[in-house]
Design a protein around this motif. Structure first.
Motif, PDB file in Angstrom:
ATOM      1  N   TYR A  98       4.588  62.857  45.331  1.00 30.14           N
ATOM      2  CA  TYR A  98       4.053  61.504  45.130  1.00 30.14           C
ATOM      3  C   TYR A  98       2.850  61.587  44.197  1.00 30.14           C
ATOM      4  O   TYR A  98       2.013  62.493  44.311  1.00 30.14           O
ATOM      5  N   TYR A  99       2.755  60.586  43.295  1.00 29.93           N
ATOM      6  CA  TYR A  99       1.720  60.645  42.267  1.00 29.93           C
ATOM      7  C   TYR A  99       0.337  60.236  42.778  1.00 29.93           C
ATOM      8  O   TYR A  99      -0.666  60.778  42.356  1.00 29.93           O
ATOM      9  N   GLY A 100       0.278  59.247  43.657  1.00 30.39           N
ATOM     10  CA  GLY A 100      -1.026  58.730  44.092  1.00 30.39           C
ATOM     11  C   GLY A 100      -1.231  58.929  45.576  1.00 30.39           C
ATOM     12  O   GLY A 100      -0.776  59.909  46.170  1.00 30.39           O
ATOM     13  N   GLU A 101      -1.937  57.972  46.192  1.00 26.15           N
ATOM     14  CA  GLU A 101      -2.153  57.954  47.633  1.00 26.15           C
ATOM     15  C   GLU A 101      -1.286  56.857  48.244  1.00 26.15           C
ATOM     16  O   GLU A 101      -1.099  55.784  47.642  1.00 26.15           O
ATOM     17  N   THR A 102      -0.775  57.125  49.427  1.00 25.37           N
ATOM     18  CA  THR A 102       0.123  56.155  50.061  1.00 25.37           C
ATOM     19  C   THR A 102      -0.585  54.875  50.445  1.00 25.37           C
ATOM     20  O   THR A 102       0.058  53.845  50.660  1.00 25.37           O
ATOM     21  N   ASP A 103      -1.916  54.910  50.552  1.00 25.82           N
ATOM     22  CA  ASP A 103      -2.653  53.691  50.883  1.00 25.82           C
ATOM     23  C   ASP A 103      -2.844  52.797  49.665  1.00 25.82           C
ATOM     24  O   ASP A 103      -3.195  51.622  49.808  1.00 25.82           O
ATOM     25  N   ASP A 104      -2.646  53.381  48.468  1.00 25.88           N
ATOM     26  CA  ASP A 104      -2.833  52.605  47.247  1.00 25.88           C
ATOM     27  C   ASP A 104      -1.510  51.975  46.814  1.00 25.88           C
ATOM     28  O   ASP A 104      -0.421  52.383  47.253  1.00 25.88           O
ATOM     29  N   ALA A 105      -1.623  51.003  45.944  1.00 29.12           N
ATOM     30  CA  ALA A 105      -0.429  50.383  45.379  1.00 29.12           C
ATOM     31  C   ALA A 105       0.253  51.374  44.437  1.00 29.12           C
ATOM     32  O   ALA A 105      -0.415  52.161  43.755  1.00 29.12           O
ATOM     33  N   PRO A 106       1.587  51.383  44.386  1.00 28.46           N
ATOM     34  CA  PRO A 106       2.278  52.316  43.476  1.00 28.46           C
ATOM     35  C   PRO A 106       1.963  52.000  42.023  1.00 28.46           C
ATOM     36  O   PRO A 106       1.639  50.865  41.654  1.00 28.46           O
ATOM     37  N   ILE A 109       5.649  51.746  35.898  1.00 26.74           N
ATOM     38  CA  ILE A 109       6.418  52.619  35.025  1.00 26.74           C
ATOM     39  C   ILE A 109       5.980  52.465  33.569  1.00 26.74           C
ATOM     40  O   ILE A 109       6.285  53.326  32.737  1.00 26.74           O
ATOM     41  N   SER A 110       5.271  51.383  33.265  1.00 24.81           N
ATOM     42  CA  SER A 110       4.808  51.180  31.892  1.00 24.81           C
ATOM     43  C   SER A 110       3.522  51.943  31.593  1.00 24.81           C
ATOM     44  O   SER A 110       3.160  52.099  30.436  1.00 24.81           O
ATOM     45  N   SER A 111       2.848  52.420  32.618  1.00 26.55           N
ATOM     46  CA  SER A 111       1.610  53.166  32.413  1.00 26.55           C
ATOM     47  C   SER A 111       1.931  54.615  32.094  1.00 26.55           C
ATOM     48  O   SER A 111       3.030  55.112  32.391  1.00 26.55           O
ATOM     49  N   PRO A 112       0.981  55.348  31.496  1.00 20.65           N
ATOM     50  CA  PRO A 112       1.231  56.764  31.181  1.00 20.65           C
ATOM     51  C   PRO A 112       1.520  57.561  32.450  1.00 20.65           C
ATOM     52  O   PRO A 112       0.986  57.272  33.512  1.00 20.65           O
ATOM     53  N   PRO A 113       2.378  58.564  32.356  1.00 23.33           N
ATOM     54  CA  PRO A 113       2.707  59.358  33.557  1.00 23.33           C
ATOM     55  C   PRO A 113       1.478  60.118  34.060  1.00 23.33           C
ATOM     56  O   PRO A 113       0.678  60.620  33.272  1.00 23.33           O
ATOM     57  N   THR A 165       9.426  47.800  38.694  1.00 23.28           N
ATOM     58  CA  THR A 165       8.355  48.311  37.820  1.00 23.28           C
ATOM     59  C   THR A 165       7.437  49.279  38.548  1.00 23.28           C
ATOM     60  O   THR A 165       6.391  49.659  38.012  1.00 23.28           O
ATOM     61  N   ASN A 166       7.797  49.687  39.763  1.00 22.73           N
ATOM     62  CA  ASN A 166       6.953  50.565  40.560  1.00 22.73           C
ATOM     63  C   ASN A 166       7.416  52.016  40.436  1.00 22.73           C
ATOM     64  O   ASN A 166       8.612  52.306  40.570  1.00 22.73           O
ATOM     65  N   ARG A 167       6.465  52.906  40.168  1.00 19.21           N
ATOM     66  CA  ARG A 167       6.763  54.319  40.058  1.00 19.21           C
ATOM     67  C   ARG A 167       6.025  55.050  41.166  1.00 19.21           C
ATOM     68  O   ARG A 167       4.802  54.952  41.297  1.00 19.21           O
ATOM     69  N   PHE A 168       6.802  55.813  41.979  1.00 23.67           N
ATOM     70  CA  PHE A 168       6.212  56.521  43.111  1.00 23.67           C
ATOM     71  C   PHE A 168       6.000  58.007  42.835  1.00 23.67           C
ATOM     72  O   PHE A 168       4.959  58.558  43.143  1.00 23.67           O
ATOM     73  N   GLY A 169       7.011  58.664  42.284  1.00 20.33           N
ATOM     74  CA  GLY A 169       6.945  60.106  42.060  1.00 20.33           C
ATOM     75  C   GLY A 169       8.325  60.610  41.709  1.00 20.33           C
ATOM     76  O   GLY A 169       9.054  59.985  40.942  1.00 20.33           O
ATOM     77  N   PHE A 170       8.726  61.743  42.289  1.00 20.63           N
ATOM     78  CA  PHE A 170      10.064  62.266  42.048  1.00 20.63           C
ATOM     79  C   PHE A 170      10.481  63.093  43.260  1.00 20.63           C
ATOM     80  O   PHE A 170       9.661  63.504  44.082  1.00 20.63           O
TER      81      PHE A 170
END
Length: 461
Positions: A98-106, A109-113, A165-170
């Motif tokens: 997961y890219y961020g924290e689960t408490d934050d909004a995802p 996909i338009s933002s830089p990876p 438009t939501n990116r979580f991770g892989f």
């Protein structure tokens, strides 16, 4: 494949019949080739039926997994569904980054990876876990060290986790079943469950925040109402001697505390304890002094001119207090202002809970009203004293006037008595004189002398 086998049989028949000259043998060969075609067709139908059966079973497994994931609204629900269905689906090793924290909004996909991720979920050794380690890893490695097999070859599939438009991770999964649709379905279901879980978490977090704000607002409202009642109670007191004790009493209702001291400066500007609350029975209040950073607490607050909160005296630098005083956790000093001058200080403490910023604001408001109450009581005491002095002076003056009136009345009586006595004493000789003057007036000699006659008449008048 049915058509492949048919082509093989046709090719074999072509070359086989070319070398047979006997009609009987040719008929028998044609019969065998026809039986082979029928057997290939039957086997093809059986294979197709078996494949359809396997597809139905796989679809049923995926539908069961979809049904379990559709109701998942927490990470525990996701873990239960994965632990129950992955062994049946044939997935043995699976990780979610997961890219961020689960408490934050995802992220979008338009933002830089992102440049880093953390391991959010894992399924290996036939169990599902969520690692407690929240350390972040660079995206150059797909899987943290030690998670991939090291003593055998393996195939793996890596898929991005996103929805709309939501990116979580892989996700990373070691290849088990050959059907690509299984991994696609897992990816899609996991993305939907992650978004749903995060939305539920955000809703619950928002609800908790609203509840906290509501509770804080209710506490502030209760504090304001208690403060208003305390102010009315203080404003109704006119006795200067009782007011300091009442200030500590009313403050305890608006702001709970364990120990409190009220200092007031005397005419020389020296702080004197006017009241205290919650102190030990054998307390030597004459020696009560608090210190911090090598300075007197009263001096520090009065010079700063603002409310000072010590959340934890154990963390305060060089905290000092009398040996007989119990060591409370938190202290707060609130200056009493009058005409831009500090005239006193309120010191309160709590044994277990620290004072907060809101407590400081409430105590500051209370202190300003307490100062007004003290000043009003002082002015009322002065006015009352002046009124009493004026009443005493008026009473003394009235007494003096009454005494003077009595004296004048006595003098008036004496005058009347004197006049009566004098009139009585003078009337008798004047009667005799008047008789002799009447005789002289009738005398011929006096009547013949105009001068004597005028003198006698003048006396008679």
């Amino acid at each position: 494949d049915f058509y492949t086998w048919q082509n093989v049989i046709s090719t074999f028949r072509k070359y086989a019949l070319g070398g047979i000259s006997s009609t009987t043998t040719t008929l028998r060969a044609e019969n065998l080739f026809q039986q082979a075609r029928m057997l290939a067709g039957e086997l093809s139908q059986r294979a197709q039926a078996y494949n359809r059966l396997q597809y139905v079973k796989q679809e049923e497994l995926l539908n069961n997994f979809s049904f379990s994931m559709a109701s998942a609204v927490s990470f525990d629900d996701i873990g239960d569904a994965i632990a129950r269905h992955f062994p049946i689906l044939g997935i043995e090793r699976w990780y979610v980054m997961y890219y961020g924290e689960t408490d934050d909004a995802p992220g979008s996909i338009s933002s830089p990876p992102p440049q880093s991720y953390r391991l959010l979920m894992q399924y290996d050794d036939k169990r599902f876990t969520m690692p407690d380690d929240r350390s972040r890893l660079a995206t150059g490695r797909l899987v943290p060290r030690g998670k991939t097999p090291e003593k055998r070859r393996y195939d793996a599939v890596v898929m991005p986790l996103s929805l709309a438009t939501n990116r979580f991770g892989f996700m990373w999964a070691e290849m088990g079943p050959d059907d690509w649709d299984i991994y696609v379905r897992v990816r899609n279901l996991l993305s939907s469950a992650l978004l749903r879980t995060m939305l539920v978490n955000q809703r619950e977090q928002a609800k908790r925040e609203v509840d906290q704000l509501y509770a804080a607002e209710q506490a502030r409202r209760h504090g304001a109402e208690t403060l208003a009642r305390s102010m009315r109670q203080l404003s109704s007191l006119k006795n200067v001697e009782q007011l300091p004790e009442q200030i500590l009493e009313q403050l305890s209702q608006a702001l709970p505390y364990d120990r409190g001291v009220l200092f007031m400066e005397d005419v020389n500007g020296e702080p004197q304890i006017q009241a205290h609350r919650g102190m030990p029975a054998n307390a030597d209040m004459a020696s009560f002094r608090l210190g911090m950073n090598g300075s007197d607490f009263y001096t520090t607050v009065s010079r700063k001119g603002e409310t000072l909160v010590v959340s934890d005296v154990n963390a305060a630098e060089n905290w000092s207090q009398p040996e007989w005083l119990v060591r409370d956790r938190s202290w707060m000093g609130v200056p009493l202002y009058l005409k831009d001058n500090v005239i006193g200080l309120l010191m309160v403490s709590r044994a277990d809970r620290p004072f907060t910023h809101d407590d400081g604001l409430l105590a500051t408001t209370f202190a300003s009203q307490a100062t007004v109450a003290l000043e009003n009581a002082r002015l009322y005491h002065e006015v009352t004293g002046i009124n009493q002095m004026m009443e005493r002076m008026v009473s003394e003056r009235v007494a003096e006037l009454n005494e003077t009136y009595k004296t004048l009345e006595k003098h008036d009586k004496n005058k009347s008595a004197f006049i009566q006595v004098a009139a009585h004493e003078l009337r008798t000789p004047l009667t005799v004189v008047k008789g002799f003057l009447g005789m002289l007036q009738n005398d011929a000699t006096v009547r013949s002398n105009s001068m004597l006659s005028d003198a006698v008449e003048g006396v008679l008048r």
